[in-house]
Scaffold this motif. Sequence first.
Motif, PDB file in Angstrom:
ATOM      1  N   ALA A   1       0.831  -1.207   0.000  1.00  0.00           N
ATOM      2  CA  ALA A   1       0.000   0.000   0.000  1.00  0.00           C
ATOM      3  C   ALA A   1       0.867   1.260   0.000  1.00  0.00           C
ATOM      4  CB  ALA A   1      -0.931   0.002   1.206  1.00  0.00           C
ATOM      5  N   LYS A   2       2.083   1.133   0.522  1.00  0.00           N
ATOM      6  CA  LYS A   2       2.987   2.275   0.592  1.00  0.00           C
ATOM      7  C   LYS A   2       4.106   2.189  -0.445  1.00  0.00           C
ATOM      8  CE  LYS A   2       2.268   3.193   5.527  1.00  0.00           C
ATOM      9  NZ  LYS A   2       2.912   3.329   6.863  1.00  0.00           N
ATOM     10  N   ASN A   3       4.083   1.143  -1.274  1.00  0.00           N
ATOM     11  CA  ASN A   3       5.122   0.955  -2.282  1.00  0.00           C
ATOM     12  C   ASN A   3       6.520   0.967  -1.661  1.00  0.00           C
ATOM     13  OD1 ASN A   3       3.042   0.997  -4.112  1.00  0.00           O
ATOM     14  ND2 ASN A   3       3.963   2.494  -5.477  1.00  0.00           N
ATOM     15  N   THR A   4       6.651   0.283  -0.554  1.00  0.00           N
ATOM     16  CA  THR A   4       7.913   0.332   0.183  1.00  0.00           C
ATOM     17  C   THR A   4       8.321  -1.062   0.644  1.00  0.00           C
ATOM     18  OG1 THR A   4       7.427   2.585   0.942  1.00  0.00           O
ATOM     19  CG2 THR A   4       9.120   1.378   2.142  1.00  0.00           C
ATOM     20  N   VAL A   5       9.616  -1.322   0.554  1.00  0.00           N
ATOM     21  CA  VAL A   5      10.186  -2.547   1.107  1.00  0.00           C
ATOM     22  C   VAL A   5      11.174  -2.148   2.183  1.00  0.00           C
ATOM     23  CG1 VAL A   5      12.005  -2.685  -0.664  1.00  0.00           C
ATOM     24  CG2 VAL A   5      11.290  -4.747   0.550  1.00  0.00           C
ATOM     25  N   TYR A   6      11.259  -2.973   3.207  1.00  0.00           N
ATOM     26  CA  TYR A   6      12.096  -2.669   4.365  1.00  0.00           C
ATOM     27  C   TYR A   6      13.126  -3.777   4.591  1.00  0.00           C
ATOM     28  CZ  TYR A   6       8.070   0.334   5.286  1.00  0.00           C
ATOM     29  OH  TYR A   6       7.062   1.256   5.171  1.00  0.00           O
ATOM     30  N   LEU A   7      14.220  -3.390   5.204  1.00  0.00           N
ATOM     31  CA  LEU A   7      15.210  -4.360   5.652  1.00  0.00           C
ATOM     32  C   LEU A   7      15.572  -4.017   7.091  1.00  0.00           C
ATOM     33  CD1 LEU A   7      17.062  -6.746   5.110  1.00  0.00           C
ATOM     34  CD2 LEU A   7      18.798  -5.137   4.286  1.00  0.00           C
ATOM     35  N   GLN A   8      15.090  -4.828   8.003  1.00  0.00           N
ATOM     36  CA  GLN A   8      15.424  -4.671   9.424  1.00  0.00           C
ATOM     37  C   GLN A   8      16.694  -5.468   9.696  1.00  0.00           C
ATOM     38  OE1 GLN A   8      13.909  -2.797  11.931  1.00  0.00           O
ATOM     39  NE2 GLN A   8      15.706  -3.401  13.119  1.00  0.00           N
ATOM     40  N   MET A   9      17.710  -4.789  10.162  1.00  0.00           N
ATOM     41  CA  MET A   9      18.997  -5.425  10.405  1.00  0.00           C
ATOM     42  C   MET A   9      19.318  -5.351  11.887  1.00  0.00           C
ATOM     43  SD  MET A   9      21.147  -4.007   7.114  1.00  0.00           S
ATOM     44  CE  MET A   9      21.135  -2.312   7.689  1.00  0.00           C
TER      45      MET A   9
END
Length: 124
Positions: free
Chosen positions: A75-83
């Motif tokens: 919905a936000k056109n976003t991908v995340y990487l939690q490190m």
Amino acid sequence: QVQLVESGGGLVQAGGSLRLSCAASGRTFSSFAMGWFRQAPGKEREFVTAISGSGAGTYYADSVKGRFTISRDNAKNTVYLQMNSLKPEDTAVYYCAARSSRRPSGSSRDYDYWGQGTQVTVSS
């Protein structure tokens, strides 16, 4: 055409955490599998993690499994990487990439669009 913009990189001490974001613009975001790759100085670009278009499938390099988590918000056109539990060997420029398929891949050659990269530096 898809434009990708990464953010969230920085300097962190070993054992610390960072969350990278990659905002996409252009065509239907959920049609694209997304991946994160990294490149350290003097080394080739390497696969870190990838996620399917729906977000149901995720894949990780052995070196980050159990420490990194990829997720996406279509919905936000976003991908995340939690490190988490970062190590000095995680120091690299991290790149977000989009593949014109919902199926993720660990090969950089399968990705069609790339962001400009964001620097992650982990001090010991």
